[in-house]
Design a protein around this motif. Sequence first.
Motif, mmCIF file in Angstrom:
data_model
loop_
_atom_site.group_PDB
_atom_site.id
_atom_site.type_symbol
_atom_site.label_atom_id
_atom_site.label_comp_id
_atom_site.label_asym_id
_atom_site.label_seq_id
_atom_site.Cartn_x
_atom_site.Cartn_y
_atom_site.Cartn_z
ATOM 1 N N ALA A 66 37.330 93.811 -6.864
ATOM 2 C CA ALA A 66 37.589 92.778 -5.862
ATOM 3 C C ALA A 66 39.003 92.863 -5.315
ATOM 4 O O ALA A 66 39.274 92.418 -4.197
ATOM 5 N N ALA A 67 39.903 93.469 -6.098
ATOM 6 C CA ALA A 67 41.313 93.518 -5.693
ATOM 7 C C ALA A 67 41.663 94.787 -4.928
ATOM 8 O O ALA A 67 42.744 94.864 -4.333
ATOM 9 N N LEU A 68 40.759 95.774 -4.921
ATOM 10 C CA LEU A 68 41.070 97.068 -4.313
ATOM 11 C C LEU A 68 40.130 97.395 -3.165
ATOM 12 O O LEU A 68 39.019 96.870 -3.089
ATOM 13 N N GLU A 69 40.585 98.280 -2.308
ATOM 14 C CA GLU A 69 39.706 98.865 -1.312
ATOM 15 C C GLU A 69 38.682 99.744 -2.034
ATOM 16 O O GLU A 69 38.980 100.300 -3.106
ATOM 17 N N PRO A 70 37.475 99.864 -1.491
ATOM 18 C CA PRO A 70 36.435 100.635 -2.182
ATOM 19 C C PRO A 70 36.865 102.053 -2.564
ATOM 20 O O PRO A 70 36.546 102.529 -3.661
ATOM 21 N N GLU A 71 37.591 102.729 -1.673
ATOM 22 C CA GLU A 71 38.016 104.102 -1.966
ATOM 23 C C GLU A 71 38.993 104.133 -3.141
ATOM 24 O O GLU A 71 38.940 105.034 -3.990
ATOM 25 N N PHE A 76 39.200 101.887 -5.536
ATOM 26 C CA PHE A 76 38.456 101.550 -6.748
ATOM 27 C C PHE A 76 37.686 102.762 -7.252
ATOM 28 O O PHE A 76 37.669 103.048 -8.461
ATOM 29 N N ARG A 77 37.054 103.496 -6.336
ATOM 30 C CA ARG A 77 36.326 104.712 -6.721
ATOM 31 C C ARG A 77 37.259 105.704 -7.394
ATOM 32 O O ARG A 77 36.917 106.296 -8.417
ATOM 33 N N ASP A 78 38.447 105.890 -6.834
ATOM 34 C CA ASP A 78 39.403 106.834 -7.413
ATOM 35 C C ASP A 78 39.860 106.379 -8.796
ATOM 36 O O ASP A 78 40.040 107.206 -9.705
ATOM 37 N N ALA A 79 40.047 105.078 -8.967
ATOM 38 C CA ALA A 79 40.477 104.554 -10.267
ATOM 39 C C ALA A 79 39.409 104.786 -11.326
ATOM 40 O O ALA A 79 39.719 105.182 -12.464
ATOM 41 N N ILE A 80 38.148 104.554 -10.969
ATOM 42 C CA ILE A 80 37.048 104.757 -11.917
ATOM 43 C C ILE A 80 36.887 106.243 -12.233
ATOM 44 O O ILE A 80 36.645 106.628 -13.393
ATOM 45 N N ALA A 81 37.019 107.092 -11.217
ATOM 46 C CA ALA A 81 36.896 108.536 -11.436
ATOM 47 C C ALA A 81 37.988 109.029 -12.383
ATOM 48 O O ALA A 81 37.734 109.853 -13.276
ATOM 49 N N ILE A 130 46.472 104.408 -19.167
ATOM 50 C CA ILE A 130 46.300 104.430 -17.713
ATOM 51 C C ILE A 130 46.794 103.116 -17.113
ATOM 52 O O ILE A 130 46.414 102.033 -17.567
ATOM 53 N N THR A 131 47.632 103.228 -16.096
ATOM 54 C CA THR A 131 48.051 102.052 -15.333
ATOM 55 C C THR A 131 47.219 101.993 -14.056
ATOM 56 O O THR A 131 47.208 102.929 -13.257
ATOM 57 N N LEU A 132 46.496 100.894 -13.884
ATOM 58 C CA LEU A 132 45.619 100.722 -12.731
ATOM 59 C C LEU A 132 46.414 100.348 -11.490
ATOM 60 O O LEU A 132 47.575 99.922 -11.589
ATOM 61 N N PRO A 133 45.811 100.498 -10.308
ATOM 62 C CA PRO A 133 46.514 100.150 -9.065
ATOM 63 C C PRO A 133 46.986 98.694 -9.009
ATOM 64 O O PRO A 133 47.921 98.377 -8.266
ATOM 65 N N ASN A 134 46.358 97.805 -9.780
ATOM 66 C CA ASN A 134 46.798 96.405 -9.788
ATOM 67 C C ASN A 134 47.922 96.161 -10.793
ATOM 68 O O ASN A 134 48.326 95.012 -11.028
ATOM 69 N N GLY A 135 48.411 97.250 -11.419
ATOM 70 C CA GLY A 135 49.534 97.149 -12.340
ATOM 71 C C GLY A 135 49.154 96.886 -13.773
ATOM 72 O O GLY A 135 50.011 96.897 -14.661
ATOM 73 N N LYS A 136 47.881 96.669 -14.057
ATOM 74 C CA LYS A 136 47.439 96.400 -15.408
ATOM 75 C C LYS A 136 47.053 97.689 -16.127
ATOM 76 O O LYS A 136 46.733 98.689 -15.502
ATOM 77 N N LYS A 137 47.103 97.643 -17.464
ATOM 78 C CA LYS A 137 46.676 98.770 -18.273
ATOM 79 C C LYS A 137 45.160 98.700 -18.499
ATOM 80 O O LYS A 137 44.590 97.612 -18.579
ATOM 81 N N VAL A 138 44.531 99.853 -18.600
ATOM 82 C CA VAL A 138 43.096 99.908 -18.870
ATOM 83 C C VAL A 138 42.820 99.409 -20.289
ATOM 84 O O VAL A 138 43.557 99.708 -21.232
ATOM 85 N N ARG A 139 41.748 98.644 -20.411
ATOM 86 C CA ARG A 139 41.209 98.269 -21.719
ATOM 87 C C ARG A 139 39.742 98.685 -21.744
ATOM 88 O O ARG A 139 39.053 98.614 -20.721
ATOM 89 N N VAL A 140 39.289 99.116 -22.903
ATOM 90 C CA VAL A 140 37.947 99.691 -22.992
ATOM 91 C C VAL A 140 37.243 99.177 -24.244
ATOM 92 O O VAL A 140 37.888 98.823 -25.233
ATOM 93 N N ARG A 141 35.915 99.101 -24.172
ATOM 94 C CA ARG A 141 35.088 98.737 -25.325
ATOM 95 C C ARG A 141 34.215 99.928 -25.680
ATOM 96 O O ARG A 141 33.674 100.595 -24.787
#
Length: 202
Positions: free
Chosen positions: A47-52, A54-59, A115-126
């Motif tokens: 919701a905070a990123l442009e689709p492109e 967000f896609r790059d962050a997930i990739a 990993i630092t995300l474009p929104n400045g937060k660190k990735v958390r994973v389960r």
Amino acid sequence: LKGHKFCSECGTRLAPASPRPAESARTERRQLTVLFYDMVGSTELSAALEPEDFRDAIANFHAVAAEAVSPYDAFVAAHVGDGGIVYFGYPLAREDAAECAVLSGLALIDATSRITLPNGKKVRVRVGIATGTVVVGRVEDGDSGNSAVGQVTSLAARLQSRAQPNQCVIASRTLRLVGELFQTEDLGLVDAKGFADGVQAF
């Protein structure tokens, strides 16, 4: 000569083609350890990123995850949105598949948390891990990949959904296989959709 083929240039009769060897079974039954992982908070990130972006962050997230598990003979079966499915003990069976899966889960958490995300937060994973018998192979003719079908895949997914951020949750059968190689905490019986009596988690 009816039924024979000839060279179009020299007219020499060609030897008949050898029959194709019988194809191996499309699916097989075997024991696997299955690892499910997903990124925490990806909906808010989208919701905070442009689709492109967000896609790059997930990739990038998936690329880092794949690199983290690669030293442990992992078979990355699929990426599903912000999550992934990884098999251990496939395509070649391994006695230490469960150990490799747990090591991979811990390595994946460590690597992706940097990993630092474009929104400045660190990735958390389960991460959720389970071991059991599956039927693995191409589900339909023409499939390019292989899928494992069995209760163990559902169990790994349920454990992943019960994990806290940056936590690896494993099933009791996986724990029995790894013995005392890892320090674990008994989480008791946890509710898991499709498992009426709950499941033991560690």
